[in-house]
Enzyme design. Sequence first.
Site, PDB file in Angstrom:
ATOM      1  N   GLU A  41       0.870  -1.170   0.000  1.00  0.00           N
ATOM      2  CA  GLU A  41       0.000   0.000   0.000  1.00  0.00           C
ATOM      3  C   GLU A  41       0.911   1.225   0.000  1.00  0.00           C
ATOM      4  O   GLU A  41       1.795   1.331   0.860  1.00  0.00           O
ATOM      5  CB  GLU A  41      -0.883  -0.006   1.250  1.00  0.00           C
ATOM      6  N   ARG A 270       5.425 -13.013   9.369  1.00  0.00           N
ATOM      7  CA  ARG A 270       6.080 -11.759   9.061  1.00  0.00           C
ATOM      8  C   ARG A 270       7.414 -11.661   9.794  1.00  0.00           C
ATOM      9  O   ARG A 270       7.668 -12.388  10.752  1.00  0.00           O
ATOM     10  CB  ARG A 270       5.184 -10.596   9.443  1.00  0.00           C
ATOM     11  N   LYS A 280       4.075   0.940   9.428  1.00  0.00           N
ATOM     12  CA  LYS A 280       4.238   2.212   8.724  1.00  0.00           C
ATOM     13  C   LYS A 280       3.617   3.357   9.511  1.00  0.00           C
ATOM     14  O   LYS A 280       4.099   4.482   9.458  1.00  0.00           O
ATOM     15  CB  LYS A 280       3.626   2.115   7.325  1.00  0.00           C
TER      16      LYS A 280
END
Length: 566
Positions: A41, A270, A280
């Site tokens: 994104e 992850r 983020k």
Amino acid sequence: MDSDAGTTAPPAPLDFIREIVAEDQRTGKHGGRVHTRFPPEPNGYLHIGHAKSICLNFGVAAEFGGLCNLRFDDTNPTKEDVEYVESIQEDVRWLGFEWGAMFYASDYFELLYRYAEELIRRDKAYVDSLSADDIRNYRGTLTEPGQNSPHRDRPVSENLDLFRQMRAGAFPDGAHVLRAKIDMASPNINMRDPTLYRIRHAAHHRTGDGWCLYPTYDYAHPISDAIEGITHSICTLEFEDHRPLYDWIVDALSGAVEFKSRPQQIEFARLNLNYTVMSKRKLLALVQQQLVSGWNDPRMPTIAGIRRRGYTADAVRDFCARIGVAKKENVIDMALLEHTVREDLNRRALRGLAVLRPLKVVIENYEEGRVEQVEATNNPEDPAAGTRRVPFSRVLYIEQNDFMEEPPKKFFRLSPGAEVRLRYAYILKCERAITDASGAVVELRCTYDPGSLNGPTAARRVKGTLHWVSAEHARGAEVRLYERLFVSEDPGAGGRDPLDDLNPRSLERIEDAKVEPALASAAPGTRFQFERQGYFCVDPDSREDKPVFNRTVTLKDSWAKIQRRT
Ligand code: ATP
Ligand code: MG
């Protein structure tokens, strides 16, 4: 930008994802094709966690003769920006990967909308007019089933009409949503009629004011995959419970649309690293509150930050290969990342002499005005790197902490009466220290052994070896020493604000270091080992008259120590 990008790591034993892909190729699933995608994104810069996903997606595609797309998952208009789109491309390329094709989820807004109308026509989606709070209340809990919305049985024609009006901008934000009609009693909450579209009157960085209706990730992602012909849609573990929905969406549209593939979602753990944050949102807070100099501050765990810090793309890819791919979450020690870059830089970095905190040394028996060029090895790990000549003269600088007036035992550096070897040069003896009014040592008076370089005493051994620079020839430099950005292993643990765990000493600026002449003219991005200090990289802030170096990593290897202990 970086000539070291572009090599592929040697084949590692197959991880569980590569095993799945290999098996699918054997059985001819997906027609033997392999097509992955990396779907960031564009709401921030990429971080080292994304590097793991990039290495996996692009790596799998390359190893199995397939392709990997770069897809900007830009379905959320408010947080996205072209600056991020550009940085993401730069970072993927820097890591050494090239995409098969580049897409934006927003390219599919029109198609996604049409498919949503198709779902309505198939009675698989409906417009709900409950408030967000009510939708939450009707959803039930992990232990209780949900309840059907009173709007769940709206006729198809009414749903279509409302949905078209939603698109046309007839309603304010939150007035209605489009939901999938699945099962409000499903044990998997994601299957309890999830939202597919929300009204949001917000400009989008690519489609402008073209839309006031935006699809959710759960709706847009499987369809984007199917449109592009993705075979293996690799994502992180938190989407495991969304997989039934992913499959439901693709199946609900089957026959209606010509998808290029029936993609399958596969989840992996992850990357978690200690002593840093990787969301983020949290990284953006550091930037916005100016706690760092920007997304590419060398202390940031972003790709742009570690690149500026001096990491090579090889080291980052090597790190990703070492941590592997698994199904279970764990936390990787920052020391492993540091160890990986140290190993890489040890092989490639040219050596140089730099004195960070200079102390003046006058060699009383060395003639004034005389300058010798001594021969220094550029890289002992790489004979092809050759040698260079370093000027030596009567007045030198050494490191302040290489001298002690009253040394403890085993201090094999300089003290009154002691001898050391100057790296690549002579044996030096300290005669006396000169102090200022406050008693601080400001200068050393020394003598040298003239035969100790190429003469009769060249083989004479003394315990310590010091780095140095010639005062007359050295150039001033700024050196930025970095420590970890957070003092805590798990910043923000227990619900605290991670910013409370910031390390107040994560940056130390030394304005007046002295470096040998060869270092001063190096281009930004050039990496060196400053002997006895660590690895350093020329910062883009460097100017002709004032070079700036970032410390990438020290020479002290805490990971190797951890390994020896276990
Ligand atoms: P963040 O929480 O930092 O915003 P994200 O998952 O929302 O991360 P995306 O831009 O959506 O960020 O991520 C793009 C891809 O990178 C996704 O496939 C995601 O699963 C993967 N990814 C993100 N963070 C990690 C990580 N720490 N380790 C491995 N893969 C990651
Ligand atoms: Mg995301």
